[in-house]
Each structure stands twice: as C-alpha cells, then as structure tokens.
Design an enzyme around this catalytic site. Structure first.
Site, PDB file in Angstrom:
ATOM      1  CE1 TYR A  16       1.267   0.634   4.215  1.00 42.54           C
ATOM      2  CE2 TYR A  16       0.499  -1.635   4.341  1.00 42.54           C
ATOM      3  CZ  TYR A  16       1.232  -0.584   4.858  1.00 42.54           C
ATOM      4  OH  TYR A  16       1.928  -0.745   6.003  1.00 42.54           O
ATOM      5  CB  SER A 215       7.521  -1.743  10.450  1.00 44.14           C
ATOM      6  OG  SER A 215       6.328  -2.160  11.093  1.00 44.14           O
ATOM      7  CE  LYS A 216       6.042  -3.664   3.318  1.00 49.65           C
ATOM      8  NZ  LYS A 216       5.889  -2.830   2.228  1.00 49.65           N
ATOM      9  NE  ARG A 217       4.971  -6.087  11.539  1.00 47.36           N
ATOM     10  CZ  ARG A 217       5.976  -6.095  10.659  1.00 47.36           C
ATOM     11  NH1 ARG A 217       5.748  -6.445   9.418  1.00 47.36           N
ATOM     12  NH2 ARG A 217       7.194  -5.738  11.012  1.00 47.36           N
ATOM     13  CG  ASP A 218       4.998   0.823  13.399  1.00 48.37           C
ATOM     14  OD1 ASP A 218       4.796   0.247  14.481  1.00 48.37           O
ATOM     15  OD2 ASP A 218       6.123   0.934  12.881  1.00 48.37           O
TER      16      ASP A 218
END
Ligand code: GLU
Length: 445
Positions: A16, A215-218
């Site tokens: 994304y 990171s992407k998950r934050d």
C-alpha cells in the site's frame, strides 16, 4: 525551459502507499510547486513478480486524496496517467544498447552487468539535505559490478530509474535516505550514459516515537487508514509537511500555499522525523473545526450514512455538525454524536433516570416544563431556556438545577451534546415524545 525544476515520485507498486512514500511524494511536489516546475509520477513496476494492481491503485488513490497532482504522463481517459516503466521497455533497450556499444556492460550467465570504473576515485557529491557525501566503489569485493538486466530480460531498478530520470529531464531527485548508498552507482550510470547527474536530496526516514524504524504494521503507516479513519486530506497533508520540514517558527497548522512559498532547503531537517499519530489527530480536529460548515458536512456525510444514520437533510446535518464537531477530532467519531439526535437511538439509562428524576420535586418540575414546551412558540433553544427559567422560579430553584433532569428526560443519559442546541434541532414533537418515553420509566420506578 530546460533549467526549470523537474521532480518526480517513483514508487514501486508492491504494497500500500506508506506515509513515508506519501511524504516523499509531497516534498517532491512542494519543491516543484515552489519553483513553478513540474512534478512527475512514475511507477517503477519492472519487477513483475512483486507488483500488484491493488498497490498501483492505492498509490494513485492516495496521492489524489492528498491533493498531490502530477503534471505529465500518458493520456488515460482524458487525464494524465502516471508513467509506468512496464510500458517503456523500448526506451530501456535503446539505452542499454548505447551502454553496451560504449563498452560499459558485459554478459554474465545471461544477465547483463554494468562495469564500474574502478580507477575514477571516490564518488563525491553534495546532497541537498545530507550535505557532502563520499562513496568509494573501487573495491570489487565490496562493490561488485551491478546487474542491470536479469537473465529473463527484465530490468533492474537502478538502470531504469536512471534512464527515466534522464529521459524525463529530472533536475532534483528527492527520495528516502535508504537510497543514499545507491546514489554513487546511479551517478556512475549517468556518466556512462553521457549525462551529468541531477541534484540529490535524500530525506531522512520517519521513525516511531520510540526511535524504531516505522514499519508497515505500525498504526498510521498506510495512507488508506487515514481515509478510513475519517481524517481530512488537508490535515494529513499538513501533518506530513511537518515530518521533515519546518516553517522555523512554532506554527503547525499551515495552509498549503504558505508551505509552498516557504519550502526551501534550509527548512528541511537532516534529522529523522518522529511520527506522532496523536498530533496528526489533533491537527485534524483543528482543520475540522475551522472548515466551512457545508464543506465539513460533505466530508462528514459518508461517515454518517456508513453508521446507518439518516443524512438526507443537509440543513439538519449541518446543524448537528455545528453542535458536535467541537467534540471530535476525526470524522469517524461523529456518528456516535449524531446518534443522540435520532429518536430511535434513544437508550434510557435507569441509573441516570433515578439520579436526575428520582426526586419528586424534580419530576414534577419536568412534567410542568413538558406542558409548557407543548405550547412554546416559536420553538428555539433560547425559548426552551426561558421556559426552564420560569419553571425553575416557580420551584424555587436555579435554572441550572433543572438542566440535568431535562437532559435525562430527553436523552435518557446524564451526558451528551449541548442540550439546548440539541432540542432546537430535534424539534418539539421529538422532544415531547422522548420526555414521555423517559418519564414513563421514571413513574414505574
Ligand atoms: N522505486 C524506488 C522506490 O520505491 C524509487 C527510488 C527513487 O525515488 O529513486 O524506492
């Protein structure tokens, strides 16, 4: 025209749109707008195995949502599409041929490799943000020759990135500083292709509050999450401006035109910006509060209908919004407040009824008030307030002492939006019907 500023954003559509990418796009756009130059969107999609259509769409949606418009590109349905590297193969083939003819490449088991000039000494340049930088590519052990085309014929990022920056006349390459170590290789390619490199501006990465790499998950990493959570694009864009740029005074809410006017190298930070979603939420609240009401209603509406609440009457919608928007920071928080204005969302809390209407005198006062409101003309918050004052005087109490009983009688709860404006919006019929419903439960107890 040739010395006009030309910048680009060159995302790879593999996930994304990340806030870091959006910030890079924004800064490149700001630099172009500041200098009356051009901003180009170039999607680097030569790695077919990793690209997805969803990621491509997310990049375009995210940039459009943030109001980051690009100036050139192939015509797609009457507007500029982005350049896509997957559609530019002939251009890369041509440049590869020239490199090969000049002796800069060699075949290595089907791959094509670019030969670094080992005797040229260290590569030095002055980065617009990071300052003087020096890299030494002389050691083949640590800096092996670079593959520029895979055995399957697909091109490696470094090569097509440089070819396109040349082809598109890019004057300023702005990108994340994770690309700083790539830059000497890119400079070597520019020179081999017979071009002077552009200026580089490597933007420090964004860190979490605890100093870790984002990171992407934050939370807050994906631009899409801001759309879903009810942020306003202007507010998010403003917040992104502050991630590495500063007006050098204490202000944080700045109109984009002012940012453009003041976007200059000395205002760009060499230190990593630290990400603060809470501040972004705060800024969003500021924007929401300052927005013209009709515009705010248009932004809020999808979040109201999304929660199953009626939104067909714009006048009513705006009136409610005016009352409740100081209470929220995100559009997604509005529906809870709008619910107070719908009769079918009335939830009567017995404890609240007991607390506010348990006293017989309070109950009698509210009954009297109900009778008075039935004949009130014209209906308005002020008129209700006068009635409250009259009834209070008859009961030898202060008007303020009747407000909680009235609130509970109308909403079933001890807290909620400002009461008089709420009554004005819901109107007489709804007010009386609600009072009847709540008082029925009060009499039972
Ligand atoms: N496609 C590269 C990336 O997404 C672009 C790097 C650059 O801007 O030069 O990291």
């Amino acid at each position: 025209m040739s010395d006009a500023v030309r910048t680009r954003f060159a995302p790879s559509p593999t996930g994304y749109l990340h806030v870091g990418g959006a910030r890079t796009a924004l800064f490149s756009w700001l630099h172009a707008r500041r200098h009356g130059g051009r901003f180009i969107l170039r999607v680097e999609d030569t790695d077919a195995a990793r690209n997805t259509d969803a990621a491509f769409a997310a990049i375009l949606d995210g940039l459009r949502w943030l109001g980051i418009d690009w100036d050139e590109g192939p015509d797609v349905g009457g507007r500029h599409g982005p350049y896509r590297q997957s559609e530019r193969r002939a251009i890369y083939d041509r440049h590869l041929l020239r490199l090969a003819e000049a002796g800069h490449t060699y075949d290595d088991q089907g791959a094509i490799r670019f030969r670094f000039d080992r005797g040229a000494g260290p590569t030095q340049f002055t980065d617009r943000i990071c300052g003087p930088v020096s890299f030494d590519l002389s050691d083949p052990e640590t800096s092996p020759d670079m593959t520029i085309r895979r055995p399957d014929g697909s091109y490696i990022f470094h090569f097509v990135n440089v070819v396109d920056d040349i082809e598109m006349g890019i004057t300023t390459v702005m990108r994340g500083d994770d690309h700083l170590p790539n830059t000497p290789k890119h400079i070597a390619l520019y020179r081999a292709l017979g071009h002077e490199p552009p200026e580089f501006a490597h933007i420090p990465l964004i860190l979490n509050a605890d100093g870790s790499k984002m990171s992407k998950r934050d939370q807050g990493a994906a631009v899409q999450s801001y759309m879903d959570d009810g942020f306003l694009p202007e507010a998010v864009r403003n917040y992104l401006c502050l991630l590495g740029w500063s007006p050098k005074d204490d202000r944080e809410k700045l109109a984009i035109d002012e940012v453009i006017a003041r976007f200059d190298w000395p205002n760009l930070n060499r230190k990593s910006a630290s990400f603060d979603l809470e501040k972004c939420r705060w800024l969003n609240g500021q924007y929401l509060q300052a927005m013209p009401l009709d515009q705010a209603w248009l932004s809020a509406r999808p979040f109201i209908t999304g929660a199953g609440l009626p939104a067909d009457d714009p006048e009513r919608g705006r009136a409610i919004l005016a009352i409740v928007r100081p209470k929220v920071r995100l559009l997604s928080e509005l529906s809870e407040w709008f619910g107070w204005f719908e009769d079918d969302r009335l939830t009567i809390d017995p404890a609240a009824v007991d607390k506010a209407l348990g006293d017989p005198d309070k109950l009698a006062a509210v009954r009297e008030l109900r009778a008075q409101l039935a004949d009130l003309k014209p209906w308005s918050g002020d008129a209700v307030q006068s009635s409250v004052a009259e009834v209070a005087a008859r009961h030898d109490t202060k008007p303020g002492k009747l407000m909680l009983p009235l609130r509970v009688a109308v909403t079933g709860q001890t807290s909620g939006p400002d009461l008089l404006p709420l009554l004005q919006v819901i109107g007489r019929d709804s007010t009386l019907a609600r009072i009847d419903r709540v008082l029925a439960t009060a009499s039972e107890s």
